[in-house]
Design an enzyme around this catalytic site. Sequence first.
Site, PDB file in Angstrom:
ATOM      1  N   GLU A 111       0.873  -1.158   0.000  1.00  0.00           N
ATOM      2  CA  GLU A 111       0.000   0.000   0.000  1.00  0.00           C
ATOM      3  C   GLU A 111       0.921   1.222   0.000  1.00  0.00           C
ATOM      4  O   GLU A 111       1.823   1.313   0.836  1.00  0.00           O
ATOM      5  CB  GLU A 111      -0.888   0.009   1.253  1.00  0.00           C
ATOM      6  CG  GLU A 111      -1.873   1.152   1.205  1.00  0.00           C
ATOM      7  CD  GLU A 111      -2.833   1.210   2.387  1.00  0.00           C
ATOM      8  OE1 GLU A 111      -2.824   0.292   3.227  1.00  0.00           O
ATOM      9  OE2 GLU A 111      -3.568   2.205   2.454  1.00  0.00           O
ATOM     10  N   ARG A 167       5.500 -12.951   9.505  1.00  0.00           N
ATOM     11  CA  ARG A 167       6.056 -11.599   9.368  1.00  0.00           C
ATOM     12  C   ARG A 167       7.464 -11.571   9.924  1.00  0.00           C
ATOM     13  O   ARG A 167       7.783 -12.346  10.819  1.00  0.00           O
ATOM     14  CB  ARG A 167       5.278 -10.622  10.260  1.00  0.00           C
ATOM     15  CG  ARG A 167       3.945 -10.225   9.806  1.00  0.00           C
ATOM     16  CD  ARG A 167       3.379  -9.236  10.832  1.00  0.00           C
ATOM     17  NE  ARG A 167       3.727  -7.874  10.477  1.00  0.00           N
ATOM     18  CZ  ARG A 167       3.081  -7.185   9.541  1.00  0.00           C
ATOM     19  NH1 ARG A 167       2.083  -7.702   8.895  1.00  0.00           N
ATOM     20  NH2 ARG A 167       3.453  -5.957   9.258  1.00  0.00           N
ATOM     21  N   LYS A 221       4.266   0.522   9.398  1.00  0.00           N
ATOM     22  CA  LYS A 221       4.362   1.815   8.721  1.00  0.00           C
ATOM     23  C   LYS A 221       3.726   2.916   9.556  1.00  0.00           C
ATOM     24  O   LYS A 221       4.195   4.046   9.554  1.00  0.00           O
ATOM     25  CB  LYS A 221       3.697   1.723   7.348  1.00  0.00           C
ATOM     26  CG  LYS A 221       4.602   1.133   6.296  1.00  0.00           C
ATOM     27  CD  LYS A 221       3.958   1.167   4.932  1.00  0.00           C
ATOM     28  CE  LYS A 221       3.043  -0.019   4.771  1.00  0.00           C
ATOM     29  NZ  LYS A 221       2.479  -0.138   3.421  1.00  0.00           N
TER      30      LYS A 221
HETATM   31  P1  ATP Z   1       2.545  -2.359   7.894  1.00  0.00           P
HETATM   32  O1  ATP Z   1       1.787  -3.115   8.916  1.00  0.00           O
HETATM   33  O2  ATP Z   1       3.972  -2.147   8.212  1.00  0.00           O
HETATM   34  O3  ATP Z   1       1.873  -1.093   7.467  1.00  0.00           O
HETATM   35  P2  ATP Z   1       1.422  -3.710   5.735  1.00  0.00           P
HETATM   36  O4  ATP Z   1       1.237  -5.166   5.792  1.00  0.00           O
HETATM   37  O5  ATP Z   1       0.233  -2.875   5.937  1.00  0.00           O
HETATM   38  O6  ATP Z   1       2.606  -3.325   6.663  1.00  0.00           O
HETATM   39  P3  ATP Z   1       1.642  -3.535   2.949  1.00  0.00           P
HETATM   40  O7  ATP Z   1       2.125  -2.401   2.152  1.00  0.00           O
HETATM   41  O8  ATP Z   1       0.216  -3.863   2.897  1.00  0.00           O
HETATM   42  O9  ATP Z   1       2.102  -3.259   4.408  1.00  0.00           O
HETATM   43  O10 ATP Z   1       2.524  -4.820   2.672  1.00  0.00           O
HETATM   44  C1  ATP Z   1       2.894  -5.289   1.408  1.00  0.00           C
HETATM   45  C2  ATP Z   1       3.296  -6.731   1.544  1.00  0.00           C
HETATM   46  O11 ATP Z   1       4.368  -6.856   2.454  1.00  0.00           O
HETATM   47  C3  ATP Z   1       2.172  -7.592   2.074  1.00  0.00           C
HETATM   48  O12 ATP Z   1       2.133  -8.798   1.342  1.00  0.00           O
HETATM   49  C4  ATP Z   1       2.554  -7.835   3.493  1.00  0.00           C
HETATM   50  O13 ATP Z   1       2.045  -9.074   3.931  1.00  0.00           O
HETATM   51  C5  ATP Z   1       4.088  -7.818   3.428  1.00  0.00           C
HETATM   52  N1  ATP Z   1       4.657  -7.419   4.704  1.00  0.00           N
HETATM   53  C6  ATP Z   1       4.386  -6.311   5.410  1.00  0.00           C
HETATM   54  N2  ATP Z   1       5.066  -6.294   6.576  1.00  0.00           N
HETATM   55  C7  ATP Z   1       5.795  -7.426   6.602  1.00  0.00           C
HETATM   56  C8  ATP Z   1       6.711  -8.001   7.539  1.00  0.00           C
HETATM   57  N3  ATP Z   1       7.007  -7.397   8.690  1.00  0.00           N
HETATM   58  N4  ATP Z   1       7.283  -9.184   7.226  1.00  0.00           N
HETATM   59  C9  ATP Z   1       7.001  -9.794   6.073  1.00  0.00           C
HETATM   60  N5  ATP Z   1       6.153  -9.318   5.142  1.00  0.00           N
HETATM   61  C10 ATP Z   1       5.548  -8.146   5.399  1.00  0.00           C
HETATM   62 MG    MG Z   2      -1.452  -3.530   4.615  1.00  0.00          MG
END
Ligand code: ATP
Ligand code: MG
Length: 567
Positions: free
Chosen positions: A42, A269, A279
Site C-alpha cells: 500500500e 512476518r 508503517k
Molecule cells: P505495515 O503493517 O507495516 O503497514 P502492511 O502489511 O500494511 O505493513 P503492505 O504495504 O500492505 O504493508 O505490505 C505489502 C506486503 O508486504 C504484504 O504482502 C505484506 O504481507 C508484506 N509485509 C508487510 N510487513 C511485513 C513483515 N514485517 N514481514 C514480512 N512481510 C511483510
Molecule cells: Mg497492509
Amino acid sequence: MSDIKTNEEEGKKSLNFIEAMVEKDLAEGKNDGRVQTRFPPEPNGYLHIGHAKAICLDFGIAERYNGICNLRFDDTNPVKEDVEYVDSIKEDIEWLGFKWNEIFYASDYFQQLYDFAVQLIREGKAYVDEQSSEVIAQQKGTPTQPGVESPYRNRPVEESLDLFARMNQGEFEEGSMILRAKIDMASPNMHFRDPIMYRIIHHPHHRTGSTWRVYPMYDFAHGQSDYFEGVTHSLCTLEFEVHRPLYDYYIDLLNDNDNYRPRQIEFNRLNLTYTVMSKRKLLQLVKEGLVNGWDDPRMPTICGYRRRGFTPQAIRNFIKKIGYTKYDGIIDMALLEHSVREDLNLTAPRVSAVLDPVKLIITNYPEGTVEMMEAINNPENPEAGSHKIAFTRELFIEREDFMEEAPKKFFRMTPGREVRLKNAYIVNCTGCRKNEAGEIIEIYAEYDPMTKTGMPESNRKVKGTLHWVSVEHSLPAEVRLYDRLFLAENPAEEKEKELQELLNPESLTVLTNCRIEMELANAKPYDHFQFQRLGYFNLDPDSQEGKLIFNRTVSLKDNWSKVKEKA
Ligand code: ATP
Ligand code: MG
C-alpha cells in the site's frame, strides 16, 4: 547491480514450505503450469525490512519457477496514500536487485470491482447498510456468539442499487452508509459476518482524483485484483490467514475458469528486536520528529538501511538465513548486523580514521619527511590492491589508545612499552604532555627505522597494533555513530507506553572532530569502508566538499550482547 546474487543462485538448496506447495501445484498441472506472483504494497509509507522479506519471496518464487512477479500498488485508501510513497517503493525494490514484470494499481480495477459489487447486489449477495459503524461493530457478536442482523439486510435490491450509485456520486456523507456482503451473521469465522465491501471517502485519490467516492475494502479488492491479473500464488503474512475463506468466497463468485484459480498462502512476518515494523509507527516517528526522516540511518526502512551503509546483498543473505515459517516470532537484530559484517568484510576497502584524535610525535623522526606507506585495501581480496598512506613526524592516534599508567594487559600505547603503528613502524612510547586541566595533549614516542612493515621480521614481540593518520596529511570529518533506536527489546509489546518513552536516548552520537586519511577525499556518497579497528562506515549523502560525513554502519564485533550482560 550485477554483483547481487540472483535468487536462483541463492536458493538452489532446500525448498521452503511455500516452494514445496508451488511445486506440488505445478506437478498437478494447475494454472496451466504458470507461476505468477505479485508484491502488493500500500503506498502509504516507505518500505521496511519486513517488506524485503515479502519482496524476496514474491520475486524469488517467480524467478525460481520461470514465472513473473508484478508490482501492484494496493491503493484503495486515498486518505493515506501518496505518489511520494509510490516512487520510493519502486526505488527500494530496484535497489534490492529485483525487477518487476509490470506495474499495476488496485485503482486500475475500480470499475471492474464496482461492476462486480453491483452484480452481487443484483444477486441478493450485498446490501447498503445505513447504520453507524459503532452499531455495526456491536452487532458483530463474538467468535462464540452469533452476530445480529442489520435491519437493512433484507431491503429491496433496487433500493441498494440506487443507494450504492448515489453513494458513489457523492450524495452522502462519509460514514453514513456502507455496502456489505450478505453472507452469514452466525458464521464461526467473523470475517463472514456480512463484511464491509465499500465505504464512502471524499478525499481525492492520488491517481483517480474525484472519479470515485466509494472505495473497496482490502478484502473486496485484493483477491479480485489477483484474479484479474492472473496471479497464481498470492503470498502474504499470517494475519491474513483468517481472511483466506473470504478471499476464496469472492474468487468463487467471480471465477468461471476451470484451469485457473489464485491461491493465498501465508508466511510469518519479520519482526526485529529493538525496532518497530509497522508503517503507522514509522510514520509517527517521522511526523513527531523523533528521527530525521524516513531514511534516518536508525530506521528499519530500506532507505534508512541504505543510508546507513547496509548492502542489498547483506539484506538478502539475512532474509535467506531467517527463512519462512508458519509461526510468528522476533529475530535478533544482531543477526542482521552479522550479515552486514559478513558482506562488507568481503568488499569494503580498509582505511584509517581516528575518531577521537590526540597528537603523537615521533621525536626521532625527521621533520618535513613524508613516507608513503603501502596499505592493503582488503586482505580478503588480493585483487582489491593497495593504496598509499602518508607517514610523518606528527600523527593522530585514538585518545583511548593511550594510558599514562597502564595495567599489564594494556597492549596499546603507554610509556616504556612498544607498539606497532599499522603499515609503518614499531614505536616506543617515551611520555606525554598535559595541559593545566590535566588533559593529555601530546604523546611522545621514538621509532625504530629497522621495523618498517614488510622488512624481515625482527625477533621483537609487539602485541598491539594501532591505527593512525598523519596530522598534516589527513582531513577533518564528522562521524555519526548509531545504536539501537529503542531500548525495549520488543517495543510493539509495550502497549501502555508512548513510542517516545521507549526510544534509546543515545541512539545517535555525532563526533565532529575526527580525522581521516587522504584516500577518503575521493569517496562518493554511499561508498563503504572499513575504518581499521573501528567498524564499517559509509559516506553520508549530506557530505559536502570539505565537510565529509560518515555513518557507522556496524562495529567490527557485536558488542551489544556484552553491554547488555553487564547492565
Ligand atoms: P505495515 O503493517 O507495516 O503497514 P502492511 O502489511 O500494511 O505493513 P503492505 O504495504 O500492505 O504493508 O505490505 C505489502 C506486503 O508486504 C504484504 O504482502 C505484506 O504481507 C508484506 N509485509 C508487510 N510487513 C511485513 C513483515 N514485517 N514481514 C514480512 N512481510 C511483510
Ligand atoms: Mg497492509
